[in-house]
Design a protein around this motif. Sequence first.
Motif, mmCIF file in Angstrom:
data_model
loop_
_atom_site.group_PDB
_atom_site.id
_atom_site.type_symbol
_atom_site.label_atom_id
_atom_site.label_comp_id
_atom_site.label_asym_id
_atom_site.label_seq_id
_atom_site.Cartn_x
_atom_site.Cartn_y
_atom_site.Cartn_z
ATOM 1 N N ALA A 108 -8.342 34.969 73.332
ATOM 2 C CA ALA A 108 -7.618 34.411 72.184
ATOM 3 C C ALA A 108 -7.407 35.479 71.111
ATOM 4 C CB ALA A 108 -8.382 33.219 71.621
ATOM 5 N N LEU A 109 -8.445 36.273 70.844
ATOM 6 C CA LEU A 109 -8.316 37.333 69.842
ATOM 7 C C LEU A 109 -7.278 38.370 70.259
ATOM 8 C CD1 LEU A 109 -12.050 37.939 68.844
ATOM 9 C CD2 LEU A 109 -10.291 36.772 67.517
ATOM 10 N N LEU A 110 -7.226 38.664 71.544
ATOM 11 C CA LEU A 110 -6.284 39.667 72.036
ATOM 12 C C LEU A 110 -4.850 39.233 71.768
ATOM 13 C CD1 LEU A 110 -6.198 42.384 73.438
ATOM 14 C CD2 LEU A 110 -6.351 41.214 75.629
ATOM 15 N N PHE A 111 -4.585 37.938 71.857
ATOM 16 C CA PHE A 111 -3.242 37.434 71.578
ATOM 17 C C PHE A 111 -2.984 37.310 70.081
ATOM 18 C CE2 PHE A 111 -0.392 33.838 70.732
ATOM 19 C CZ PHE A 111 0.745 34.263 71.401
ATOM 20 N N LEU A 112 -3.930 36.741 69.349
ATOM 21 C CA LEU A 112 -3.725 36.507 67.921
ATOM 22 C C LEU A 112 -3.606 37.803 67.132
ATOM 23 C CD1 LEU A 112 -6.203 33.536 67.287
ATOM 24 C CD2 LEU A 112 -3.711 33.437 67.598
ATOM 25 N N ALA A 113 -4.114 38.903 67.668
ATOM 26 C CA ALA A 113 -4.051 40.187 66.967
ATOM 27 C C ALA A 113 -2.618 40.604 66.658
ATOM 28 C CB ALA A 113 -4.735 41.271 67.797
ATOM 29 N N ASP A 114 -1.651 40.113 67.443
ATOM 30 C CA ASP A 114 -0.249 40.463 67.184
ATOM 31 C C ASP A 114 0.207 40.015 65.802
ATOM 32 O OD1 ASP A 114 -0.091 41.541 69.672
ATOM 33 O OD2 ASP A 114 1.417 40.157 70.453
#
Length: 651
Positions: free
Chosen positions: A627-633
């Motif tokens: 989830a963090l990997l996606f939200l970082a955008d």
Amino acid sequence: MTIYRMSWIAGLLVASVSLAQTNPAPVLPVDVSPAVTKGINYLRAVVATNDGEWVFATLSNKVIGWKTNAVHFKEVEITIPGYKYENYEVMVGGSSPTDPLRRITRRRIVGRDPSKDKKETRVVQDRNGPIVRQIPHPIYEKESAAQWPYGALGNNGMALLALRRCGVAGDDPLVTQPANNLLQLLTNFGLPDHTADLAWLTAGLAVMPGDDFKQWTERCATKLLDAQITSGPATGLWGPVAINPAMVSAFVRVMSRWGDEKKTQQAELTLEQKRNPKGKPTVKANRLREEVEKLELQMAALQEQLPFITQQGLLMFDVFGIHNQGRLRLKFQGNQITVESLPYLIQNQLSADLESTALVLMALRVAFENDRLPLKTWRPEFPKSTSPAGVTPLVGEFPAARGAREILDLATRAVTGARTAGGQWPELNIVQPVTSFAWLKSIPQISPELFPKLPQPITLASICRGASSLANIQTLLTGQARFTALETDSCRPLIRDLVSGKSSLLASNDLRSPYEILPHLAAPRLRAKVGRTDFKVWNELADWIAGRQSAKDGNWGREKGRVIMPPSSLLAMQKVIPEIVYEPAPPEANRMSKNYDKPHLSPGYFMKSNFTYRHTAVEATYFTTLALLFLADGLPEGWTPPAVVAEAAPE
């Protein structure tokens, strides 16, 4: 570092992926910083539970201290090969995406130049060497080997990528401790053979600052490049095992021949010494001794390079462990770990799938973004000047190195060719024979007709992975991010169905769904900037993800849940391969010894609860990282998480 600029194949990529209509007024991202901050704090608490060592820990044993072991080394003189170079021109971009292309001159190798060879003294390990160094090793609980489940090493690399993308500083212990631990494992035990581990390590180490991390990123990336399948139905794809069988075959062939030649020279030397047992050594005896020593030096030098080729590939029939339970104990200078074995005998078969392929291409893109992608695959090489008389030089013994462009071209054809008329992708689960070891009589060859057709479901994950693969190839080819999978007509409607709550088999047939697709929906980072300008669809999915975060602890997923890690082709094989039992087993049982000459899978995949225990990750930690990997955008440029102290670790 741009591999090469726009070509016909980049045009094919753009044409093969239908993009959404351009929004005249780009939508800005929603504020996800509160959710990201909570997620980072949750992972801090997880690391604290793991004694500050790992985000994804070993199965049981914890590090309770450190000890130093005396490791012996010796100095050896090696020859550094010289090369001929030529200048060539290339077009590159400026520091900003709006800067015009400019022509610069670079140099490349065009051949060997023995006149430029030079000698260098290096220190290498030798159990009888005169140089003694104290090497630190962790002390594990109960003094037993650390037990690494399938994918756990790679998952720590994934956590490094997610945390660094979320603004965690490169000198924060939250990332430096796991990153340095990973380097220690790579140094001690070599590059892992499981594609999931190797790919996530490539991506995770690529975002860590420092020359050591750069060097290991490139080593991981070149092995990933070399693991592409180049023949059979799976041509152009990658599978669960990141080994080039032709490289392993060449290593075995060369070492076997050198070993035979050494044995012959040693026998001649012994005979010559017996002819003159008390007198001064003859000229012939001295020559034979020198040739034996040179052979020993060459064999030792090549053996040192084996960790860059394979970690488990030389075990052959012992690859599944002493009792065929699918676990191996690796040892190095008194330290040891246990890891999951290869899923099959790579000397006569391999599998492939879109899941592994998409992950490799994403990892290569991250390495590319950080100027850590090699332009061609690595090969061992010794100059002719060091080869003793009668010994064939190493040059030409191994398969020719392949360029990154050639590899990406082949991947493009595989992925575009697999796309259905409706713009979707199946899982591309394939199992096929390996023929690189046909020369070795001990390895049974398997007829292609014996290999089963594996299930090929079309899922939300497979569609997103296919679109992501093309997007990543396009970025690698052109150095530009023209689209992400999220904006394609293949994925966009499925994501909107997901967030709107519509029932869809595509979105619910995988227990990891939809979290396992999030890395493939994230945007590239070119010149440290997010390669996404319109966040309309991204906002919809980001809101959906943020709404599923635990308000109490900041995690996604269940803290006591587990998710299966092996990729789709292995799980498909698990369904169609007859169950194979581990030892001890009755004579009439379907034992591993009866299955080496047919399509098979490690007995460890049929051990029911043991398989689940050893091939899973903690759901909460895994989903939170994804989830963090996606939200970082959606984080503002330069954003960093607030400095906090984890109050309590999750149970």
